[in-house]
Design a protein around this motif. Structure first.
Motif, PDB file in Angstrom:
ATOM      1  N   PHE A 191       0.838  -1.200   0.000  1.00  0.00           N
ATOM      2  CA  PHE A 191       0.000   0.000   0.000  1.00  0.00           C
ATOM      3  C   PHE A 191       0.873   1.249   0.000  1.00  0.00           C
ATOM      4  CE2 PHE A 191      -2.058   3.512   2.070  1.00  0.00           C
ATOM      5  CZ  PHE A 191      -3.390   3.464   1.689  1.00  0.00           C
ATOM      6  N   THR A 192       1.847   1.296   0.915  1.00  0.00           N
ATOM      7  CA  THR A 192       2.668   2.493   1.079  1.00  0.00           C
ATOM      8  C   THR A 192       3.519   2.759  -0.153  1.00  0.00           C
ATOM      9  OG1 THR A 192       2.722   2.124   3.461  1.00  0.00           O
ATOM     10  CG2 THR A 192       4.395   3.591   2.547  1.00  0.00           C
ATOM     11  N   GLY A 193       4.105   1.717  -0.727  1.00  0.00           N
ATOM     12  CA  GLY A 193       4.915   1.898  -1.925  1.00  0.00           C
ATOM     13  C   GLY A 193       4.109   2.410  -3.100  1.00  0.00           C
ATOM     14  N   ALA A 194       2.919   1.851  -3.302  1.00  0.00           N
ATOM     15  CA  ALA A 194       2.062   2.295  -4.397  1.00  0.00           C
ATOM     16  C   ALA A 194       1.578   3.724  -4.175  1.00  0.00           C
ATOM     17  CB  ALA A 194       0.870   1.348  -4.551  1.00  0.00           C
ATOM     18  N   LEU A 195       1.271   4.049  -2.918  1.00  0.00           N
ATOM     19  CA  LEU A 195       0.853   5.422  -2.594  1.00  0.00           C
ATOM     20  C   LEU A 195       1.950   6.411  -2.973  1.00  0.00           C
ATOM     21  CD1 LEU A 195      -1.496   6.945  -0.762  1.00  0.00           C
ATOM     22  CD2 LEU A 195       0.431   7.182   0.800  1.00  0.00           C
ATOM     23  N   ALA A 196       3.191   6.112  -2.577  1.00  0.00           N
ATOM     24  CA  ALA A 196       4.308   7.000  -2.893  1.00  0.00           C
ATOM     25  C   ALA A 196       4.508   7.128  -4.392  1.00  0.00           C
ATOM     26  CB  ALA A 196       5.579   6.477  -2.227  1.00  0.00           C
ATOM     27  N   ALA A 197       4.370   6.025  -5.111  1.00  0.00           N
ATOM     28  CA  ALA A 197       4.593   6.038  -6.557  1.00  0.00           C
ATOM     29  C   ALA A 197       3.593   6.931  -7.287  1.00  0.00           C
ATOM     30  CB  ALA A 197       4.517   4.613  -7.103  1.00  0.00           C
ATOM     31  N   HIS A 198       2.385   7.069  -6.734  1.00  0.00           N
ATOM     32  CA  HIS A 198       1.347   7.834  -7.429  1.00  0.00           C
ATOM     33  C   HIS A 198       0.929   9.094  -6.673  1.00  0.00           C
ATOM     34  CE1 HIS A 198       0.582   5.085 -10.793  1.00  0.00           C
ATOM     35  NE2 HIS A 198       1.088   4.194  -9.957  1.00  0.00           N
ATOM     36  N   TRP A 199       1.707   9.497  -5.687  1.00  0.00           N
ATOM     37  CA  TRP A 199       1.345  10.686  -4.920  1.00  0.00           C
ATOM     38  C   TRP A 199       1.276  11.927  -5.802  1.00  0.00           C
ATOM     39  CZ3 TRP A 199      -0.916  11.195  -0.462  1.00  0.00           C
ATOM     40  CH2 TRP A 199      -0.970  12.463   0.123  1.00  0.00           C
ATOM     41  N   HIS A 200       2.097  11.977  -6.834  1.00  0.00           N
ATOM     42  CA  HIS A 200       2.115  13.155  -7.715  1.00  0.00           C
ATOM     43  C   HIS A 200       0.795  13.343  -8.453  1.00  0.00           C
ATOM     44  CE1 HIS A 200       3.255   9.760 -10.285  1.00  0.00           C
ATOM     45  NE2 HIS A 200       2.838  10.472 -11.320  1.00  0.00           N
ATOM     46  N   GLU A 201      -0.076  12.320  -8.461  1.00  0.00           N
ATOM     47  CA  GLU A 201      -1.382  12.427  -9.106  1.00  0.00           C
ATOM     48  C   GLU A 201      -2.441  12.993  -8.165  1.00  0.00           C
ATOM     49  OE1 GLU A 201      -2.482   8.687 -10.815  1.00  0.00           O
ATOM     50  OE2 GLU A 201      -0.470   8.335 -11.622  1.00  0.00           O
ATOM     51  N   GLY A 202      -2.076  13.223  -6.909  1.00  0.00           N
ATOM     52  CA  GLY A 202      -3.017  13.733  -5.917  1.00  0.00           C
ATOM     53  C   GLY A 202      -3.448  12.646  -4.956  1.00  0.00           C
ATOM     54  N   PRO A 203      -3.888  13.042  -3.743  1.00  0.00           N
ATOM     55  CA  PRO A 203      -4.231  12.049  -2.712  1.00  0.00           C
ATOM     56  C   PRO A 203      -5.319  11.057  -3.115  1.00  0.00           C
ATOM     57  CG  PRO A 203      -3.961  14.209  -1.721  1.00  0.00           C
ATOM     58  CD  PRO A 203      -3.918  14.415  -3.200  1.00  0.00           C
ATOM     59  N   ARG A 204      -6.350  11.508  -3.827  1.00  0.00           N
ATOM     60  CA  ARG A 204      -7.440  10.585  -4.172  1.00  0.00           C
ATOM     61  C   ARG A 204      -6.953   9.484  -5.108  1.00  0.00           C
ATOM     62  NH1 ARG A 204     -12.524  11.925  -2.517  1.00  0.00           N
ATOM     63  NH2 ARG A 204     -12.781  14.058  -1.732  1.00  0.00           N
ATOM     64  N   ALA A 205      -6.243   9.868  -6.146  1.00  0.00           N
ATOM     65  CA  ALA A 205      -5.734   8.869  -7.085  1.00  0.00           C
ATOM     66  C   ALA A 205      -4.717   7.968  -6.397  1.00  0.00           C
ATOM     67  CB  ALA A 205      -5.100   9.560  -8.291  1.00  0.00           C
TER      68      ALA A 205
END
Length: 286
Positions: free
Chosen positions: A236-250
């Motif tokens: 979860f945490t790794g995927a969140l970091a990878a896509h954080w630049h798309e905004g919190p919802r994405a």
């Protein structure tokens, strides 16, 4: 593509499966055993890479037989290992017992991770060049603090997964941009999380919750057949970091899907899904 520096732990997981976990003083028969590369830092690095980020790993292995397998796991996943050092003594290990419901009990012995007591100039340069720094608490706290301060000084977003939960110096919390915690950690940490601009709380099968400048909202997650929850939070945490630049919802949507998929296979790093798998599950959810 986000560029992420992970400063954290790498272990060899010794995984035993059994119908139920033993009570204190009890012996039970197991049904299986395998060794799987793991450690919160390594798991999150591999998860971020498979979710689409460019990742460099800053950490340590020992000079034992486990070290080559651990390094190879990162290399095979496409994670940069130029900053993975070798130190005298054993590598980190985790003894994991998984029962028939997929729940687990884990004992971690730090080994080489406990000797990550300082960062070299090349380590610091890797952090400064990244978009995000991702840390956990399976290495010495002073190293995490040094990494976070250096990241903050160079405009690198600091993501902290404060696990295993423990008391931390206030100066570390003030250097963190994003905290990722589970519900138990959130309760234990309480007001310590207040200075953190973005807080993401994982809720198991119920998804995750966000609190930050965009207000508060929940992502309901997805329902899957659970085999083993080991490493799901790291995925979860790794995927969140990878896509954080798309905004919190994405980012939460990606993270919830990735974390759910990670529970459908045995082991930590072996169960981490790639971007195509995550995208397919998101498409089904939508």
């Amino acid at each position: 593509m986000a560029r992420i520096a992970v400063v954290g732990s790498i272990n060899l997981d010794l995984v035993t499966t059994t119908a139920r976990r033993p009570e204190p003083g009890e012996t039970v028969l197991g049904s299986g055993f395998e060794t799987v590369p793991g450690g919160k830092g390594s798991n999150q690095a591999i998860a971020a890479r498979r979710a689409g980020a460019e990742v460099d790993f800053v950490g340590a292995v020992g000079d034992d037989l486990f070290a080559a397998e651990l390094r190879t796991a990162l290399d095979d996943a496409g994670v940069g290992t130029a900053r993975l050092r070798t130190v005298a003594g054993p590598s980190g290990v985790a003894t994991i017992v998984v029962d028939a419901s997929g729940e687990n009990t884990i004992i971690v012995v730090g080994g080489a991770n406990a000797r990550m007591t300082e960062l070299s100039q090349p380590d610091l340069a890797t952090i400064a060049a990244a978009d995000l720094l991702l840390c956990q608490l399976e290495i010495p706290i002073q190293t995490v603090l040094a990494a976070a301060h250096h990241a903050r000084a160079h405009g690198t977003t600091v993501v902290l997964n404060p696990s295993p939960a423990q008391d931390l110096p206030p100066e570390l919390w003030h250097a963190v941009d994003i905290a990722v915690v589970n519900e138990g950690e959130a309760r234990r940490l309480g007001s310590a999380l207040d200075p953190v601009p973005h807080v993401v709380t994982t809720r198991g099968g119920a998804g995750a919750r966000y609190r930050g400048p965009e207000g508060e909202f929940d992502d309901p997650g997805v329902t899957v057949e659970v085999v083993d929850t080991t490493g799901a939070g790291d995925t979860f945490t790794g995927a969140l970091a990878a896509h954080w630049h798309e905004g919190p919802r994405a980012a939460l949507a990606w993270a919830c899907a990735a974390g759910a998929l990670a529970t459908t296979k045995l082991g930590a790093s072996a169960s981490i899904p790639d971007a195509e798998e995550i995208e397919r599950l998101l498409a089904q959810r939508n």
